[in-house]
Design a protein around this motif. Structure first.
Motif, mmCIF file in Angstrom:
data_model
loop_
_atom_site.group_PDB
_atom_site.id
_atom_site.type_symbol
_atom_site.label_atom_id
_atom_site.label_comp_id
_atom_site.label_asym_id
_atom_site.label_seq_id
_atom_site.Cartn_x
_atom_site.Cartn_y
_atom_site.Cartn_z
ATOM 1 N N ALA A 224 -24.984 -30.486 26.738
ATOM 2 C CA ALA A 224 -25.165 -29.319 25.872
ATOM 3 C C ALA A 224 -26.506 -28.632 26.067
ATOM 4 C CB ALA A 224 -25.012 -29.738 24.407
ATOM 5 N N LEU A 225 -27.559 -29.402 26.351
ATOM 6 C CA LEU A 225 -28.907 -28.839 26.411
ATOM 7 C C LEU A 225 -29.018 -27.661 27.390
ATOM 8 C CD1 LEU A 225 -31.899 -28.902 25.632
ATOM 9 C CD2 LEU A 225 -32.246 -30.685 27.347
ATOM 10 N N PRO A 226 -28.675 -27.829 28.672
ATOM 11 C CA PRO A 226 -28.786 -26.683 29.583
ATOM 12 C C PRO A 226 -27.775 -25.585 29.277
ATOM 13 C CG PRO A 226 -27.742 -28.528 30.686
ATOM 14 C CD PRO A 226 -28.227 -29.048 29.378
ATOM 15 N N ALA B 232 -28.645 -22.857 17.879
ATOM 16 C CA ALA B 232 -27.186 -22.855 17.693
ATOM 17 C C ALA B 232 -26.582 -24.209 18.022
ATOM 18 C CB ALA B 232 -26.557 -21.754 18.555
ATOM 19 N N GLY B 233 -27.114 -24.880 19.053
ATOM 20 C CA GLY B 233 -26.623 -26.210 19.401
ATOM 21 C C GLY B 233 -26.921 -27.227 18.313
ATOM 22 N N ILE B 234 -28.126 -27.147 17.750
ATOM 23 C CA ILE B 234 -28.507 -28.062 16.670
ATOM 24 C C ILE B 234 -27.621 -27.848 15.451
ATOM 25 C CG2 ILE B 234 -30.352 -28.649 15.038
ATOM 26 C CD1 ILE B 234 -32.350 -27.849 17.298
ATOM 27 N N VAL B 235 -27.447 -26.579 15.060
ATOM 28 C CA VAL B 235 -26.625 -26.260 13.891
ATOM 29 C C VAL B 235 -25.163 -26.633 14.150
ATOM 30 C CG1 VAL B 235 -25.755 -24.380 12.433
ATOM 31 C CG2 VAL B 235 -28.167 -24.420 13.104
ATOM 32 N N GLY B 236 -24.674 -26.348 15.375
ATOM 33 C CA GLY B 236 -23.297 -26.697 15.717
ATOM 34 C C GLY B 236 -23.046 -28.182 15.634
ATOM 35 N N GLY B 237 -24.048 -28.974 16.015
ATOM 36 C CA GLY B 237 -23.884 -30.424 15.951
ATOM 37 C C GLY B 237 -23.996 -30.967 14.541
ATOM 38 N N ILE B 238 -25.093 -30.633 13.859
ATOM 39 C CA ILE B 238 -25.366 -31.251 12.559
ATOM 40 C C ILE B 238 -24.596 -30.582 11.425
ATOM 41 C CG2 ILE B 238 -27.162 -31.813 10.876
ATOM 42 C CD1 ILE B 238 -29.160 -31.902 13.226
ATOM 43 N N GLY C 127 -21.116 -25.377 19.263
ATOM 44 C CA GLY C 127 -22.389 -24.861 19.749
ATOM 45 C C GLY C 127 -22.192 -23.447 20.248
ATOM 46 N N PRO C 128 -23.211 -22.858 20.882
ATOM 47 C CA PRO C 128 -23.048 -21.500 21.422
ATOM 48 C C PRO C 128 -22.003 -21.504 22.526
ATOM 49 C CG PRO C 128 -25.072 -22.508 22.248
ATOM 50 C CD PRO C 128 -24.525 -23.436 21.193
ATOM 51 N N ALA C 129 -21.189 -20.458 22.569
ATOM 52 C CA ALA C 129 -20.066 -20.421 23.521
ATOM 53 C C ALA C 129 -20.264 -19.348 24.576
ATOM 54 C CB ALA C 129 -18.759 -20.171 22.772
ATOM 55 N N ALA C 130 -19.950 -19.687 25.823
ATOM 56 C CA ALA C 130 -20.071 -18.737 26.919
ATOM 57 C C ALA C 130 -19.160 -17.531 26.708
ATOM 58 C CB ALA C 130 -19.738 -19.422 28.239
ATOM 59 N N GLY C 131 -18.021 -17.740 26.049
ATOM 60 C CA GLY C 131 -17.066 -16.660 25.829
ATOM 61 C C GLY C 131 -17.596 -15.528 24.962
ATOM 62 N N LEU C 132 -18.669 -15.792 24.213
ATOM 63 C CA LEU C 132 -19.257 -14.763 23.351
ATOM 64 C C LEU C 132 -20.467 -14.095 23.988
ATOM 65 C CD1 LEU C 132 -19.140 -16.513 19.849
ATOM 66 C CD2 LEU C 132 -17.741 -14.604 20.617
ATOM 67 N N ALA C 133 -20.893 -14.560 25.171
ATOM 68 C CA ALA C 133 -22.141 -14.088 25.763
ATOM 69 C C ALA C 133 -22.148 -12.574 25.989
ATOM 70 C CB ALA C 133 -22.410 -14.823 27.077
ATOM 71 N N VAL C 134 -21.065 -12.043 26.544
ATOM 72 C CA VAL C 134 -21.006 -10.605 26.821
ATOM 73 C C VAL C 134 -21.027 -9.805 25.523
ATOM 74 C CG1 VAL C 134 -19.611 -8.762 27.820
ATOM 75 C CG2 VAL C 134 -19.805 -10.956 29.003
ATOM 76 N N ILE C 135 -20.269 -10.281 24.515
ATOM 77 C CA ILE C 135 -20.237 -9.603 23.219
ATOM 78 C C ILE C 135 -21.635 -9.581 22.594
ATOM 79 C CG2 ILE C 135 -19.344 -9.746 20.849
ATOM 80 C CD1 ILE C 135 -16.767 -10.916 22.018
#
Length: 514
Positions: free
Chosen positions: A24-26, A45-51, A65-73
């Protein structure tokens, strides 16, 4: 209760959470980079998604966690709004909209996705993971770690990036990749069978540690890996630098029409991706537990509200992290929560050390995850299940590889819908449920109709899930001429899960074969 905190499996959850943390880190950093957002926002976002999401979610094995599918949006939204702080308002509002979707019970949509499409999505994700990580194996990349779309923002595509990587090969990175892949295969196939210590200490953890040692040794020898071949985590050396990395929403403009519009779009896309991931994760779950989708939407809503309030990217449940969690032995949602804790600790106390992790090591780990999702045996099974299963499956994969995840799923759904409508045109559906107390035991007698399509899956799933513990159920298919593959899978999963609730199950004329 399903999905609640459980420390009894900590011996499995702890090593799995460490692997998920390294994966998840990278990804958090790469997705933030692709989104045009501060790097630290991806880690938040990763911390919040996990905890946070982990605590509220009912999913045993899903990781958010943060999703690649939302990156463009996200990238377009930041440009449209002209301010990162204003964009954070949209993240908070998208979380509110997801909460409302959860309370409106919109999660039922997930149950209408056919198994052939979900299986195709998993195999497609696996193939994409392998293809997208190949450039990192050779020490070169043209886009961010975690990219899913075929066409990349810099003009490259999935295949041209591989070709380019081959021409710019780094011997050091390639050596790390080869050793890492060999070690992972040997660890999984041989060492875990030899002694329990190799099952407790996961191969990916050893690969990462070996990568750090190699990276430091190369630096000492005057042949350091390039900066873009290593993890790049912001170094927090004081409380002041920690607070400087955080951002907060510009609440004064929160209800501007553009903010609300972007929030609605993000809520819709994030919810769809989450529901797809929930179905896929449940399919991978060895115990075949069913995640409460409405609760998951609420958990994602809470997560996005918190993430937006403290400067994080929008969150979804993510199949790459979830499948890594399952592949490396996660048993309960403690694994997802602990991975979030490790992300928090890493930015506070371990950034300098973690910045020596080679991306080649992480790419090797992701490739093993990808292979497990796209094993050749899966293609053989789907082909044997007939064209009505195979065509949506293979179409989903093919379209995903040359476009993106959502487009591939839509293509598979359209083809599945065609086959279903062809069946539904000829037959109607119903089932009845009667309860008696013969032999001193509450018995539910469920009679299926002539034609049972995948459209009926949500009602059947809901009915089976409502059967109380310590009872008996009779599933009568004697009148059924056609039973959809998805319904067969649902019943088979129920047969496995019923044991844990002490439910006696009797089937009549159940069509076992595909």
């Amino acid at each position: 209760m399903k999905g609640e905190l459980n420390f009894s499996e900590i011996k499995n959850d702890l090593p799995a959470s460490i692997v998920v943390f390294f994966v998840a880190l990278p990804l958090c950093l790469g997705i933030a980079l692709a989104s045009g957002a501060p790097l630290f926002s991806g880690v938040i976002a990763g911390i919040v998604g996990g905890i946070v999401v982990g605590l509220f979610s009912g999913s045993r094995l899903g990781v958010s966690g943060p999703a690649a599918g939302l990156a463009v949006i996200v990238f377009d939204a930041i440009g449209t709004l002209g301010s990162w702080e204003l964009f954070l308002c949209a993240v908070v509002l998208s979380g509110v909209f997801q909460l409302l979707l959860g309370f409106a019970r919109a999660g039922f949509v997930a149950y209408f996705i056919p198994s052939s499409v979900i299986t195709g999505m998993l195999a497609g994700i696996g193939l994409l993971i392998v293809l997208k990580q190949i450039p990192y194996l050779f020490g070169w990349h043209s886009d961010f770690l975690g990219e899913e779309a075929f066409q990349q923002v810099n003009g490259e595509n999935t295949f041209s990036a591989i070709s380019h990587a081959l021409s710019l090969m780094s011997p050091s990175a390639l050596a790390i990749s080869v050793v890492s892949l060999i070690l992972l295969v040997v660890w999984d196939k041989y060492l875990t069978q030899a002694h329990k210590i190799f099952r407790l200490l996961q191969g990916p953890i050893v690969v990462v540690l070996l990568g750090i040692v190699t990276s430091l040794a190369l630096a000492q020898a005057g042949m350091p890996l390039k900066a873009d071949q290593l993890v790049t985590l912001p170094v927090i050396d004081s409380f002041e630098s920690f607070t400087n990395e955080m951002s907060f929403p510009a609440f004064s403009q929160m209800f501007h029409i553009e903010v609300i519009t972007i929030a609605l779009v993000m809520a819709a896309v994030a919810s769809i991706e989450t529901l797809l991931c929930v179905e896929a994760t449940d399919k991978l779950d060895p115990n075949k537990n069913v995640t409460p989708t409405n609760r998951e939407l609420k958990a994602q809503g809470v997560g996005n509200i918190v993430s937006g309030l403290i400067g994080g990217l929008p969150i979804t449940q993510v199949i790459v992290r979830s499948s890594a969690n399952i592949a490396f032995g996660g048993k309960t949602k403690m694994s997802a929560i602990l991975h979030g804790v490790f992300l928090l600790v890493s930015v506070v106390a371990m950034a300098t050390l973690l910045n020596h992790i080679p991306l080649a090591s992480l790419a090797a780990i992701l490739i093993t995850v990808g292979y497990k999702l796209m094993k050749p045996a899966t293609f053989k099974v789907m082909y044997k299940n007939g064209m009505e299963q195979f065509l949506p499956f293979i179409t989903t994969i093919a379209v995903m590889v040359v476009t993106d995840l959502l487009t591939g799923v839509i293509a598979g759904l359209v083809l599945s819908l065609f086959f279903t409508l062809r069946h539904s045109y000829r037959n109607s559906y119903h089932f009845k449920d009667t309860v008696d107390h013969a032999e001193g035991m509450e018995t539910h007698h469920i009679v299926m109709a002539e034609d049972v399509s995948f459209f009926n899956k949500p009602r059947i799933l809901k009915k089976l899930d409502s059967i109380p513990a310590d009872t008996k159920v009779i599933l009568d298919f004697s009148n059924s001429k056609s039973v959809a593959y998805d319904v067969k899978e649902t019943v088979k999963d129920f047969l496995e899960h019923a044991k844990s609730k002490n439910i006696q199950v009797e089937t009549i004329a159940f069509p076992q074969s595909a």
